[in-house]
Design a protein around this motif. Sequence first.
Motif, PDB file in Angstrom:
ATOM      1  N   ARG A 126       0.818  -1.201   0.000  1.00 53.76           N
ATOM      2  CA  ARG A 126       0.000   0.000   0.000  1.00 53.76           C
ATOM      3  C   ARG A 126       0.855   1.255   0.000  1.00 53.76           C
ATOM      4  O   ARG A 126       2.030   1.239   0.355  1.00 53.76           O
ATOM      5  N   SER A 127       0.210   2.323  -0.415  1.00 54.26           N
ATOM      6  CA  SER A 127       0.776   3.664  -0.352  1.00 54.26           C
ATOM      7  C   SER A 127      -0.320   4.572   0.174  1.00 54.26           C
ATOM      8  O   SER A 127      -1.500   4.333  -0.067  1.00 54.26           O
ATOM      9  N   VAL A 128       0.085   5.611   0.864  1.00 54.41           N
ATOM     10  CA  VAL A 128      -0.893   6.592   1.334  1.00 54.41           C
ATOM     11  C   VAL A 128      -0.325   7.980   1.095  1.00 54.41           C
ATOM     12  O   VAL A 128       0.863   8.220   1.293  1.00 54.41           O
ATOM     13  N   PHE A 129      -1.191   8.863   0.636  1.00 55.14           N
ATOM     14  CA  PHE A 129      -0.781  10.207   0.272  1.00 55.14           C
ATOM     15  C   PHE A 129      -1.681  11.233   0.936  1.00 55.14           C
ATOM     16  O   PHE A 129      -2.892  11.045   1.012  1.00 55.14           O
ATOM     17  N   GLY A 130      -1.086  12.313   1.362  1.00 48.15           N
ATOM     18  CA  GLY A 130      -1.866  13.446   1.820  1.00 48.15           C
ATOM     19  C   GLY A 130      -2.267  14.280   0.612  1.00 48.15           C
ATOM     20  O   GLY A 130      -1.502  14.413  -0.342  1.00 48.15           O
ATOM     21  N   ALA A 131      -3.472  14.813   0.663  1.00 47.51           N
ATOM     22  CA  ALA A 131      -3.974  15.615  -0.458  1.00 47.51           C
ATOM     23  C   ALA A 131      -4.502  16.939   0.060  1.00 47.51           C
ATOM     24  O   ALA A 131      -5.096  16.997   1.140  1.00 47.51           O
ATOM     25  N   ASN A 132      -4.296  17.972  -0.720  1.00 54.76           N
ATOM     26  CA  ASN A 132      -4.814  19.298  -0.388  1.00 54.76           C
ATOM     27  C   ASN A 132      -6.333  19.334  -0.536  1.00 54.76           C
ATOM     28  O   ASN A 132      -7.025  20.043   0.181  1.00 54.76           O
ATOM     29  N   SER A 133      -6.841  18.542  -1.491  1.00 57.31           N
ATOM     30  CA  SER A 133      -8.283  18.405  -1.666  1.00 57.31           C
ATOM     31  C   SER A 133      -8.564  17.105  -2.407  1.00 57.31           C
ATOM     32  O   SER A 133      -7.685  16.564  -3.076  1.00 57.31           O
ATOM     33  N   LEU A 134      -9.780  16.601  -2.253  1.00 52.67           N
ATOM     34  CA  LEU A 134     -10.249  15.421  -2.971  1.00 52.67           C
ATOM     35  C   LEU A 134     -11.619  15.739  -3.545  1.00 52.67           C
ATOM     36  O   LEU A 134     -12.296  16.671  -3.079  1.00 52.67           O
ATOM     37  N   ARG A 135     -12.068  14.946  -4.511  1.00 50.74           N
ATOM     38  CA  ARG A 135     -13.376  15.205  -5.123  1.00 50.74           C
ATOM     39  C   ARG A 135     -14.457  15.289  -4.060  1.00 50.74           C
ATOM     40  O   ARG A 135     -14.450  14.541  -3.078  1.00 50.74           O
ATOM     41  N   ASP A 136     -15.337  16.224  -4.240  1.00 53.32           N
ATOM     42  CA  ASP A 136     -16.452  16.444  -3.316  1.00 53.32           C
ATOM     43  C   ASP A 136     -15.999  16.703  -1.875  1.00 53.32           C
ATOM     44  O   ASP A 136     -16.772  16.548  -0.948  1.00 53.32           O
ATOM     45  N   GLN A 137     -14.722  17.037  -1.699  1.00 52.83           N
ATOM     46  CA  GLN A 137     -14.142  17.272  -0.379  1.00 52.83           C
ATOM     47  C   GLN A 137     -14.264  16.062   0.549  1.00 52.83           C
ATOM     48  O   GLN A 137     -14.347  16.194   1.778  1.00 52.83           O
ATOM     49  N   LEU A 138     -14.275  14.850  -0.047  1.00 51.15           N
ATOM     50  CA  LEU A 138     -14.277  13.638   0.771  1.00 51.15           C
ATOM     51  C   LEU A 138     -13.026  13.609   1.632  1.00 51.15           C
ATOM     52  O   LEU A 138     -11.959  14.063   1.202  1.00 51.15           O
ATOM     53  N   PRO A 139     -13.096  13.051   2.837  1.00 59.39           N
ATOM     54  CA  PRO A 139     -11.910  12.995   3.688  1.00 59.39           C
ATOM     55  C   PRO A 139     -10.909  11.919   3.275  1.00 59.39           C
ATOM     56  O   PRO A 139      -9.715  12.048   3.542  1.00 59.39           O
ATOM     57  N   VAL A 140     -11.387  10.841   2.610  1.00 62.77           N
ATOM     58  CA  VAL A 140     -10.535   9.713   2.233  1.00 62.77           C
ATOM     59  C   VAL A 140     -11.066   9.104   0.935  1.00 62.77           C
ATOM     60  O   VAL A 140     -12.281   8.968   0.772  1.00 62.77           O
ATOM     61  N   ILE A 141     -10.149   8.706   0.069  1.00 64.51           N
ATOM     62  CA  ILE A 141     -10.480   7.895  -1.106  1.00 64.51           C
ATOM     63  C   ILE A 141      -9.441   6.776  -1.173  1.00 64.51           C
ATOM     64  O   ILE A 141      -8.247   7.019  -0.964  1.00 64.51           O
ATOM     65  N   VAL A 142      -9.919   5.556  -1.458  1.00 70.39           N
ATOM     66  CA  VAL A 142      -9.015   4.411  -1.584  1.00 70.39           C
ATOM     67  C   VAL A 142      -9.245   3.756  -2.936  1.00 70.39           C
ATOM     68  O   VAL A 142     -10.388   3.467  -3.296  1.00 70.39           O
ATOM     69  N   ASP A 143      -8.152   3.544  -3.679  1.00 76.17           N
ATOM     70  CA  ASP A 143      -8.258   2.691  -4.858  1.00 76.17           C
ATOM     71  C   ASP A 143      -7.433   1.444  -4.600  1.00 76.17           C
ATOM     72  O   ASP A 143      -6.574   1.429  -3.725  1.00 76.17           O
ATOM     73  N   SER A 144      -7.738   0.374  -5.335  1.00 73.48           N
ATOM     74  CA  SER A 144      -7.146  -0.900  -4.960  1.00 73.48           C
ATOM     75  C   SER A 144      -7.072  -1.861  -6.132  1.00 73.48           C
ATOM     76  O   SER A 144      -7.713  -1.656  -7.170  1.00 73.48           O
ATOM     77  N   ILE A 145      -6.288  -2.916  -5.923  1.00 77.08           N
ATOM     78  CA  ILE A 145      -6.124  -3.986  -6.914  1.00 77.08           C
ATOM     79  C   ILE A 145      -6.302  -5.311  -6.192  1.00 77.08           C
ATOM     80  O   ILE A 145      -5.714  -5.544  -5.127  1.00 77.08           O
ATOM     81  N   PHE A 146      -7.115  -6.197  -6.794  1.00 76.33           N
ATOM     82  CA  PHE A 146      -7.372  -7.531  -6.256  1.00 76.33           C
ATOM     83  C   PHE A 146      -6.995  -8.566  -7.295  1.00 76.33           C
ATOM     84  O   PHE A 146      -7.211  -8.362  -8.495  1.00 76.33           O
ATOM     85  N   GLU A 147      -6.457  -9.689  -6.855  1.00 79.52           N
ATOM     86  CA  GLU A 147      -6.279 -10.843  -7.729  1.00 79.52           C
ATOM     87  C   GLU A 147      -7.524 -11.706  -7.572  1.00 79.52           C
ATOM     88  O   GLU A 147      -7.922 -12.019  -6.446  1.00 79.52           O
ATOM     89  N   VAL A 148      -8.116 -12.096  -8.695  1.00 79.68           N
ATOM     90  CA  VAL A 148      -9.328 -12.917  -8.646  1.00 79.68           C
ATOM     91  C   VAL A 148      -9.142 -14.190  -9.459  1.00 79.68           C
ATOM     92  O   VAL A 148      -8.294 -14.257 -10.351  1.00 79.68           O
ATOM     93  N   ARG A 149      -9.941 -15.193  -9.112  1.00 83.63           N
ATOM     94  CA  ARG A 149      -9.877 -16.488  -9.802  1.00 83.63           C
ATOM     95  C   ARG A 149     -10.335 -16.345 -11.256  1.00 83.63           C
ATOM     96  O   ARG A 149     -11.242 -15.571 -11.552  1.00 83.63           O
ATOM     97  N   ALA A 150      -9.730 -17.139 -12.111  1.00 80.22           N
ATOM     98  CA  ALA A 150     -10.119 -17.164 -13.527  1.00 80.22           C
ATOM     99  C   ALA A 150     -11.602 -17.497 -13.642  1.00 80.22           C
ATOM    100  O   ALA A 150     -12.129 -18.280 -12.850  1.00 80.22           O
ATOM    101  N   GLY A 151     -12.254 -16.902 -14.603  1.00 77.26           N
ATOM    102  CA  GLY A 151     -13.667 -17.147 -14.822  1.00 77.26           C
ATOM    103  C   GLY A 151     -14.572 -16.271 -13.988  1.00 77.26           C
ATOM    104  O   GLY A 151     -15.788 -16.404 -14.043  1.00 77.26           O
ATOM    105  N   SER A 152     -14.000 -15.385 -13.207  1.00 72.96           N
ATOM    106  CA  SER A 152     -14.811 -14.484 -12.368  1.00 72.96           C
ATOM    107  C   SER A 152     -15.429 -13.392 -13.212  1.00 72.96           C
ATOM    108  O   SER A 152     -14.914 -12.983 -14.207  1.00 72.96           O
TER     109      SER A 152
END
Length: 152
Positions: A126-152
């Motif tokens: 993981r990485s975490v970054f401080g931001a001066n602003s985010l969309r809609d002034q949300l306090p936190v946004i998380v994006d992510s990556i998952f490994e999933v089984r074939a055929g999902s």
Amino acid sequence: MASIEDKLRSAGIVLPEGSSPAANYTNCVLVNGLLFVSGKGPSGNPRGKLGADYSTEEGYGFARSAGIEVLAAVREAVGSLDAVKRVVKAQGFVNATPDFAEHHKVLNGFSDLMTEIFDERGKHARSVFGANSLRDQLPVIVDSIFEVRAGS
């Protein structure tokens, strides 16, 4: 072995319907077994900055809530959270004042949820970054990556 849905119920977590994208993009893209999940904020659309409007503890709760939104998007994309082989990566963006220094503690809300639900498969880079602003002034946004089984 209990299903992920059983683990969610045991933890008292009810996943919402996956939220719709706010613009011209999709919630998830699956490439070669990796599911890339667009940034998700906490439910209820809270607005404000860590260090001014919210405490680190409140930010932790927001990051956990964003994690629940991520899980809802993953389930919608692949049909079942049992298809998740591993949580690979998380990037957190914390809307914070310039002197706020506990970004990592905020993102623990997401990370702790992933290990609570997926056990060792939930441990991720993981990485975490401080931001001066985010969309809609949300306090936190998380994006992510998952490994999933074939055929999902």
